[in-house]
Scaffold this motif. Structure first.
Motif, mmCIF file in Angstrom:
data_model
loop_
_atom_site.group_PDB
_atom_site.id
_atom_site.type_symbol
_atom_site.label_atom_id
_atom_site.label_comp_id
_atom_site.label_asym_id
_atom_site.label_seq_id
_atom_site.Cartn_x
_atom_site.Cartn_y
_atom_site.Cartn_z
ATOM 1 N N VAL A 53 70.196 54.362 41.717
ATOM 2 C CA VAL A 53 70.638 55.145 41.175
ATOM 3 C C VAL A 53 71.711 54.650 40.078
ATOM 4 O O VAL A 53 72.460 53.451 40.724
ATOM 5 N N ASP A 54 71.165 54.576 38.951
ATOM 6 C CA ASP A 54 72.270 54.629 37.855
ATOM 7 C C ASP A 54 73.565 55.170 37.759
ATOM 8 O O ASP A 54 73.827 56.049 37.332
ATOM 9 N N LEU A 55 74.653 54.383 38.060
ATOM 10 C CA LEU A 55 76.602 54.600 37.737
ATOM 11 C C LEU A 55 76.658 54.376 36.704
ATOM 12 O O LEU A 55 77.106 53.260 36.437
ATOM 13 N N ASP A 56 77.173 55.665 35.912
ATOM 14 C CA ASP A 56 77.956 54.708 35.003
ATOM 15 C C ASP A 56 79.145 54.478 34.552
ATOM 16 O O ASP A 56 79.225 54.495 32.943
ATOM 17 N N ASN A 57 79.675 54.989 35.217
ATOM 18 C CA ASN A 57 81.548 55.055 35.668
ATOM 19 C C ASN A 57 82.144 54.673 37.011
ATOM 20 O O ASN A 57 81.219 54.981 37.857
ATOM 21 N N ALA A 58 83.181 54.677 36.601
ATOM 22 C CA ALA A 58 83.932 54.131 37.471
ATOM 23 C C ALA A 58 83.830 54.872 38.953
ATOM 24 O O ALA A 58 84.406 55.317 40.009
ATOM 25 N N ALA A 59 83.878 56.397 38.881
ATOM 26 C CA ALA A 59 84.336 57.765 39.204
ATOM 27 C C ALA A 59 82.621 57.658 40.012
ATOM 28 O O ALA A 59 82.865 57.804 41.000
ATOM 29 N N THR A 77 76.602 47.090 32.441
ATOM 30 C CA THR A 77 78.374 47.171 31.464
ATOM 31 C C THR A 77 78.950 48.039 31.794
ATOM 32 O O THR A 77 80.070 48.448 31.417
ATOM 33 N N ARG A 78 78.163 49.198 32.412
ATOM 34 C CA ARG A 78 78.962 50.810 32.668
ATOM 35 C C ARG A 78 79.605 50.554 34.082
ATOM 36 O O ARG A 78 80.276 51.778 34.223
ATOM 37 N N GLY A 79 79.088 50.451 35.031
ATOM 38 C CA GLY A 79 78.914 50.477 36.804
ATOM 39 C C GLY A 79 78.204 49.822 37.411
ATOM 40 O O GLY A 79 78.237 48.653 37.082
ATOM 41 N N GLU A 80 77.139 50.312 37.936
ATOM 42 C CA GLU A 80 76.339 49.751 38.996
ATOM 43 C C GLU A 80 74.479 50.334 38.630
ATOM 44 O O GLU A 80 75.081 51.689 38.993
ATOM 45 N N HIS A 81 74.314 49.875 39.649
ATOM 46 C CA HIS A 81 72.676 50.412 40.185
ATOM 47 C C HIS A 81 72.231 50.025 41.103
ATOM 48 O O HIS A 81 72.931 48.976 41.974
ATOM 49 N N TRP A 82 72.710 50.984 42.133
ATOM 50 C CA TRP A 82 72.318 51.281 43.688
ATOM 51 C C TRP A 82 70.534 51.249 43.589
ATOM 52 O O TRP A 82 69.727 52.198 43.171
ATOM 53 N N ILE A 83 69.699 49.951 44.103
ATOM 54 C CA ILE A 83 68.674 50.224 44.983
ATOM 55 C C ILE A 83 68.023 50.169 45.543
ATOM 56 O O ILE A 83 68.704 49.896 46.589
ATOM 57 N N ALA A 107 63.902 51.027 33.890
ATOM 58 C CA ALA A 107 66.263 50.957 34.158
ATOM 59 C C ALA A 107 66.138 49.358 33.636
ATOM 60 O O ALA A 107 65.385 48.657 33.716
ATOM 61 N N ARG A 108 67.345 48.975 33.399
ATOM 62 C CA ARG A 108 66.904 47.852 32.667
ATOM 63 C C ARG A 108 67.323 46.774 34.228
ATOM 64 O O ARG A 108 67.632 46.717 34.964
ATOM 65 N N TRP A 109 66.556 45.321 33.336
ATOM 66 C CA TRP A 109 66.879 43.848 34.727
ATOM 67 C C TRP A 109 68.006 43.705 34.103
ATOM 68 O O TRP A 109 67.886 42.933 33.007
ATOM 69 N N LEU A 110 68.548 43.491 35.112
ATOM 70 C CA LEU A 110 70.249 42.228 34.675
ATOM 71 C C LEU A 110 70.688 41.612 36.156
ATOM 72 O O LEU A 110 71.353 41.684 36.210
#
Length: 235
Positions: A53-59, A77-83, A107-110
């Motif tokens: 679940v790619d979360l792209d901003n604080a909201a 860089t912009r939020g979080e990935h929930w796996i 998905a990018r590996w971070l």
């Protein structure tokens, strides 16, 4: 790539469909140019039986923390990935700042992230369900009840349920367009998250219907959306 298939050349030209963990492929001469030019590393979540679940901003991050069960989290860089464990259909823009990346996506590996990975919840699966093109007409009086439920309660406190209902009301109230789809998807999320254990009450349902009707939904459309959401979730 709309359809996965074997690559007949040795280069990584099929994007997510060429994903591999084979060292002999990763270190092959055909992959060497890609490594020299790469700015990041990506992986195919669906191929590993995972959903991101790619979360792209604080909201979007705040919404996930209030709505979704905890799991492994990777900072971006912009939020979080929930796996989550489990694969599903990938869909972009399921809500503002939220993409689902699983099958036929990358998905990018971070990094490995933190936290314990948990099973893919119904609340995430429900986000990818489209509103039915034809709603079943209501033949009788417009009355619905909350499902009785028989499962284990996942709500940590009554506040958790109240927040979920309040957020659902807010999502409907703040919808700028596509109110039919917004109401249906909101009902799906509420039912998948709170409808199986019996904690959802008729008073909660009434609040959701009131919010929808304040945005112009008719009682009949509300009833149809509720019925179709129950059907989509097998409830």
């Amino acid at each position: 790539m709309k359809t996965a298939g074997p690559c007949h050349c040795p280069a990584p030209c099929h994007a997510w469909a060429a994903a591999t963990t084979d060292p002999s492929v990763l270190t092959s001469p055909a992959w060497a140019p890609a490594w020299r030019q790469s700015a990041a590393v990506a992986y195919h979540p669906g191929g590993a039986a995972l959903t991101v679940v790619d979360l792209d901003n604080a909201a979007a991050v705040a919404w996930a923390r209030e709505t979704l069960p905890a799991t492994r989290i990777v900072a971006t860089t912009r939020g979080e990935h929930w796996i989550y464990q489990g694969a599903m259909r990938s869909v972009n823009a399921v809500r503002d700042g939220v993409d689902i990346k699983s099958t036929m996506a990358y998905a990018r590996w971070l990094g490995p992230g933190v936290g314990t990975m948990t099973e893919l919840p119904d609340a995430v699966r429900a986000l990818a369900v489209k509103e039915p093109s034809t709603l079943r007409p209501a033949q009788h009086a417009i009355t619905v009840s909350a499902p009785t439920g028989a499962g284990e309660c996942r709500h940590r406190t009554p506040v958790y349920l109240e927040r979920g209902i309040a957020m659902a009301e807010q999502r409907i109230t703040e919808a700028r367009s596509g109110i039919h789809a917004t109401v249906y998807r909101t009902f799906l999320v509420v039912l998948s998250t709170h409808g199986r254990c019996g904690c959802l009450t008729d008073a909660h349902v009434a609040r959701l219907f009131t919010a929808a009707q304040a945005k112009g939904e008719t009682p009949r459309h509300c009833t149809d959306a509720w019925t179709n959401a129950l059907t989509a979730l097998g409830m």
